[in-house]
Design an enzyme around this catalytic site. Structure first.
Site, PDB file in Angstrom:
ATOM      1  N   GLU A  43      -1.606  -5.165  -3.794  1.00 14.55           N
ATOM      2  CA  GLU A  43      -2.421  -3.976  -3.479  1.00 14.55           C
ATOM      3  C   GLU A  43      -1.671  -2.695  -3.819  1.00 14.55           C
ATOM      4  O   GLU A  43      -2.225  -1.766  -4.418  1.00 14.55           O
ATOM      5  CB  GLU A  43      -2.786  -3.970  -1.989  1.00 14.55           C
ATOM      6  CG  GLU A  43      -3.986  -4.834  -1.642  1.00 14.55           C
ATOM      7  CD  GLU A  43      -4.257  -4.878  -0.139  1.00 14.55           C
ATOM      8  OE1 GLU A  43      -5.029  -5.749   0.270  1.00 14.55           O
ATOM      9  OE2 GLU A  43      -3.668  -4.054   0.600  1.00 14.55           O
TER      10      GLU A  43
ATOM     11  N   GLU B 267       0.210 -13.175   2.637  1.00 15.02           N
ATOM     12  CA  GLU B 267      -0.189 -11.813   3.027  1.00 15.02           C
ATOM     13  C   GLU B 267       0.810 -10.780   2.495  1.00 15.02           C
ATOM     14  O   GLU B 267       0.416  -9.681   2.081  1.00 15.02           O
ATOM     15  CB  GLU B 267      -0.292 -11.723   4.556  1.00 15.02           C
ATOM     16  CG  GLU B 267      -0.819 -10.412   5.080  1.00 15.02           C
ATOM     17  CD  GLU B 267      -2.219 -10.056   4.576  1.00 15.02           C
ATOM     18  OE1 GLU B 267      -3.092 -10.919   4.614  1.00 15.02           O
ATOM     19  OE2 GLU B 267      -2.406  -8.905   4.128  1.00 15.02           O
TER      20      GLU B 267
HETATM   21  N1  LIG Z   1      -9.167   0.593  -7.796  1.00 13.14           N
HETATM   22  C1  LIG Z   1     -10.127  -0.268  -7.451  1.00 13.14           C
HETATM   23  N2  LIG Z   1     -11.066  -0.615  -8.346  1.00 13.14           N
HETATM   24  C2  LIG Z   1     -12.049  -1.484  -8.023  1.00 13.14           C
HETATM   25  N3  LIG Z   1     -12.180  -2.085  -6.830  1.00 13.14           N
HETATM   26  C3  LIG Z   1     -11.262  -1.796  -5.894  1.00 13.14           C
HETATM   27  C4  LIG Z   1     -10.188  -0.884  -6.138  1.00 13.14           C
HETATM   28  N4  LIG Z   1      -9.448  -0.783  -5.013  1.00 13.14           N
HETATM   29  C5  LIG Z   1     -10.017  -1.608  -4.128  1.00 13.14           C
HETATM   30  N5  LIG Z   1     -11.087  -2.224  -4.638  1.00 13.14           N
HETATM   31  C6  LIG Z   1     -11.982  -3.190  -3.948  1.00 13.14           C
HETATM   32  O1  LIG Z   1     -11.914  -2.958  -2.569  1.00 13.14           O
HETATM   33  C7  LIG Z   1     -11.400  -4.116  -1.884  1.00 13.14           C
HETATM   34  C8  LIG Z   1     -10.494  -3.658  -0.760  1.00 13.14           C
HETATM   35  O2  LIG Z   1      -9.389  -2.989  -1.334  1.00 13.14           O
HETATM   36  P1  LIG Z   1      -8.323  -2.233  -0.459  1.00 13.14           P
HETATM   37  O3  LIG Z   1      -7.280  -1.646  -1.311  1.00 13.14           O
HETATM   38  O4  LIG Z   1      -9.029  -1.321   0.490  1.00 13.14           O
HETATM   39  O5  LIG Z   1      -7.712  -3.415   0.305  1.00 13.14           O
HETATM   40  P2  LIG Z   1      -7.626  -3.521   1.850  1.00 13.14           P
HETATM   41  O6  LIG Z   1      -8.982  -3.369   2.464  1.00 13.14           O
HETATM   42  O7  LIG Z   1      -6.550  -2.586   2.267  1.00 13.14           O
HETATM   43  O8  LIG Z   1      -7.202  -5.006   1.925  1.00 13.14           O
HETATM   44  P3  LIG Z   1      -6.553  -5.667   3.155  1.00 13.14           P
HETATM   45  O9  LIG Z   1      -7.647  -5.633   4.203  1.00 13.14           O
HETATM   46  O10 LIG Z   1      -6.204  -7.039   2.645  1.00 13.14           O
HETATM   47  O11 LIG Z   1      -5.354  -4.835   3.491  1.00 13.14           O
HETATM   48  C9  LIG Z   1     -10.676  -4.926  -2.965  1.00 13.14           C
HETATM   49  O12 LIG Z   1     -10.644  -6.297  -2.639  1.00 13.14           O
HETATM   50  C10 LIG Z   1     -11.532  -4.633  -4.184  1.00 13.14           C
HETATM   51  O13 LIG Z   1     -12.686  -5.457  -4.203  1.00 13.14           O
END
Ligand SMILES: Nc1ncnc2c1ncn2[C@@H]1O[C@H](COP(=O)(O)OP(=O)(O)OP(=O)(O)O)[C@@H](O)[C@H]1O
Length: 126
Positions: A72, A65
């Protein structure tokens, strides 16, 4: 973070751990699950080897994680607009965490299962 040397490296690493626990919701969930697993381990008095397996599993999930969160951040730093490679990078990192979480659930069944079955049969008078 300013400064040089080993002390600074250690301080940066501790700051990273504090950051991920404070700012990442999923890390908080993993932390709670880890505390529950340790509590159950203490309650059921699992063996030394089982403690070893439990701790390895817990740390693998927490490490995955933490790396996922780092990926990220790095991706967000590179692009805020949609990019298929950004999507793949984040999905892959999230997939790695999911794999470790699946392993943790299997490990919990393997380690705690027999103890809990014993408790149940004892409670049932068997
Ligand atoms: N710049 C981007 N371009 C394309 N797809 C994206 C991008 N940023 C995020 N994603 C998509 O959205 C999903 C979630 O991304 P995000 O950055 O919101 O992570 P998160 O929800 O904060 O993850 P976690 O829940 O693990 O913290 C990613 O797995 C990806 O599929």
């Amino acid at each position: 973070m300013k400064g040089t040397g080993l002390k600074r490296s250690f301080a940066c690493a501790l700051a990273g751990i504090a950051y991920v626990f404070q700012r990442e919701r999923n890390m908080k969930i993993h932390g709670v699950a880890a505390i529950m697993a340790v509590g159950l381990g203490l309650f059921l008095r699992v063996t030394r080897w089982e403690w070893g397996l439990l701790l390895i599993t817990i740390f693998i999930v927490l490490v995955a994680e933490t790396i996922n969160s780092a990926i990220e951040k790095a991706v967000d730093l590179q692009t805020e607009s949609y990019h298929p490679l950004a999507e793949a990078a984040k999905d892959l990192a999230a997939g790695a965490v999911l794999l470790t979480a699946i392993m943790a659930v299997i490990m919990a069944f393997l380690i705690f299962g027999p103890y809990l079955l014993n408790l149940l049969s004892f409670a049932g008078g068997g």
